[in-house]
Design a protein around this motif. Structure first.
Motif, short mmCIF file in Angstrom:
data_model
loop_
_atom_site.label_atom_id
_atom_site.label_comp_id
_atom_site.label_asym_id
_atom_site.label_seq_id
_atom_site.Cartn_x
_atom_site.Cartn_y
_atom_site.Cartn_z
N THR A 60 -54.25 167.08 65.85
CA THR A 60 -55.31 166.85 67.55
C THR A 60 -55.60 167.65 68.73
OG1 THR A 60 -54.84 164.96 68.41
CG2 THR A 60 -55.64 164.07 66.19
N ALA A 61 -54.77 168.13 69.07
CA ALA A 61 -54.66 169.52 70.82
C ALA A 61 -55.15 170.68 69.91
CB ALA A 61 -53.31 168.90 70.60
N HIS A 62 -55.31 171.10 68.51
CA HIS A 62 -55.87 172.58 68.53
C HIS A 62 -57.48 172.43 68.16
CE1 HIS A 62 -51.56 173.99 67.77
NE2 HIS A 62 -51.44 172.51 67.29
N PRO A 63 -57.76 173.41 68.08
CA PRO A 63 -59.64 173.12 67.58
C PRO A 63 -59.57 172.66 65.99
CG PRO A 63 -58.86 175.36 68.95
CD PRO A 63 -58.08 174.57 68.63
N PRO A 64 -60.98 172.04 65.36
CA PRO A 64 -60.73 172.10 63.91
C PRO A 64 -60.76 173.23 63.78
CG PRO A 64 -62.47 170.76 65.06
CD PRO A 64 -61.96 171.51 66.37
N ASP A 65 -61.26 174.57 63.65
CA ASP A 65 -61.02 175.54 62.46
C ASP A 65 -59.95 176.07 63.01
OD1 ASP A 65 -61.87 176.66 65.47
OD2 ASP A 65 -61.94 178.23 64.84
N GLN A 66 -58.71 176.06 63.77
CA GLN A 66 -57.82 176.49 63.99
C GLN A 66 -56.84 174.92 63.01
OE1 GLN A 66 -55.57 176.33 67.80
NE2 GLN A 66 -54.07 177.87 66.85
N ALA A 67 -56.49 174.23 62.90
CA ALA A 67 -56.44 172.93 62.30
C ALA A 67 -56.62 173.04 60.50
CB ALA A 67 -56.71 171.56 62.95
N ALA A 68 -58.16 173.67 60.74
CA ALA A 68 -58.25 173.71 58.67
C ALA A 68 -57.74 175.04 58.65
CB ALA A 68 -59.86 173.78 58.76
N ALA A 69 -57.79 176.05 59.31
CA ALA A 69 -56.79 177.67 58.54
C ALA A 69 -55.51 176.86 58.50
CB ALA A 69 -57.28 178.57 59.75
N ALA A 70 -55.13 176.41 59.22
CA ALA A 70 -53.41 176.00 59.49
C ALA A 70 -52.87 175.47 58.18
CB ALA A 70 -52.51 175.60 61.03
N ILE A 71 -54.01 174.06 58.29
CA ILE A 71 -53.25 173.66 56.81
C ILE A 71 -53.82 174.03 55.58
CG2 ILE A 71 -54.16 171.63 55.66
CD1 ILE A 71 -55.56 170.01 58.21
N LEU A 72 -54.56 175.22 55.01
CA LEU A 72 -55.18 176.07 54.24
C LEU A 72 -54.05 176.65 54.61
CD1 LEU A 72 -58.76 176.28 54.57
CD2 LEU A 72 -57.29 174.60 52.95
N ALA A 73 -53.56 176.89 55.29
CA ALA A 73 -52.59 178.50 55.21
C ALA A 73 -50.89 177.65 54.51
CB ALA A 73 -52.37 178.67 56.54
#
Length: 98
Positions: A60-73
């Motif tokens: 939750t400390a990361h911006p949503p787009d960064q979190a989403a990209a990390a999840i997909l990666a």
């Protein structure tokens, strides 16, 4: 029974054993990956199905787009790991059958 026939029967037995081991191994294939400094963990079955996804509170400390990209990666990395395991099993099977 001739020696040639015995050799053929032994070869078929070895191939059947290799097929059985490969089939069993394919049911056990799983890919695991962790990303975003441990905030995301994914597990993928041998057929590519996502079987587990864990998100740490720190995501939750990361911006949503960064979190989403990390999840997909992370899911992609787990899928790649499972595919690699599958390929190794099938290559071994192929070597055994030829």
């Amino acid at each position: 029974m001739s020696a040639d026939m015995q050799a053929l029967i032994a070869q078929v037995g070895d191939q059947l054993e290799a097929l059985t081991l490969a089939a069993d191994g394919l049911t056990r294939v799983t890919g695991h990956a962790t990303g975003l400094d441990g905030a995301v963990t994914a597990q993928v079955a041998g057929d590519g199905t996502l079987t587990a996804l864990t998100l740490a509170e720190s995501i939750t400390a990361h911006p949503p787009d960064q979190a989403a990209a990390a999840i997909l990666a992370t899911i992609t990395a787990a899928t790649t790991a499972a595919a690699r395991q599958r390929a190794e099993l099938l290559a071994h099977l192929s070597d055994t059958l030829t």
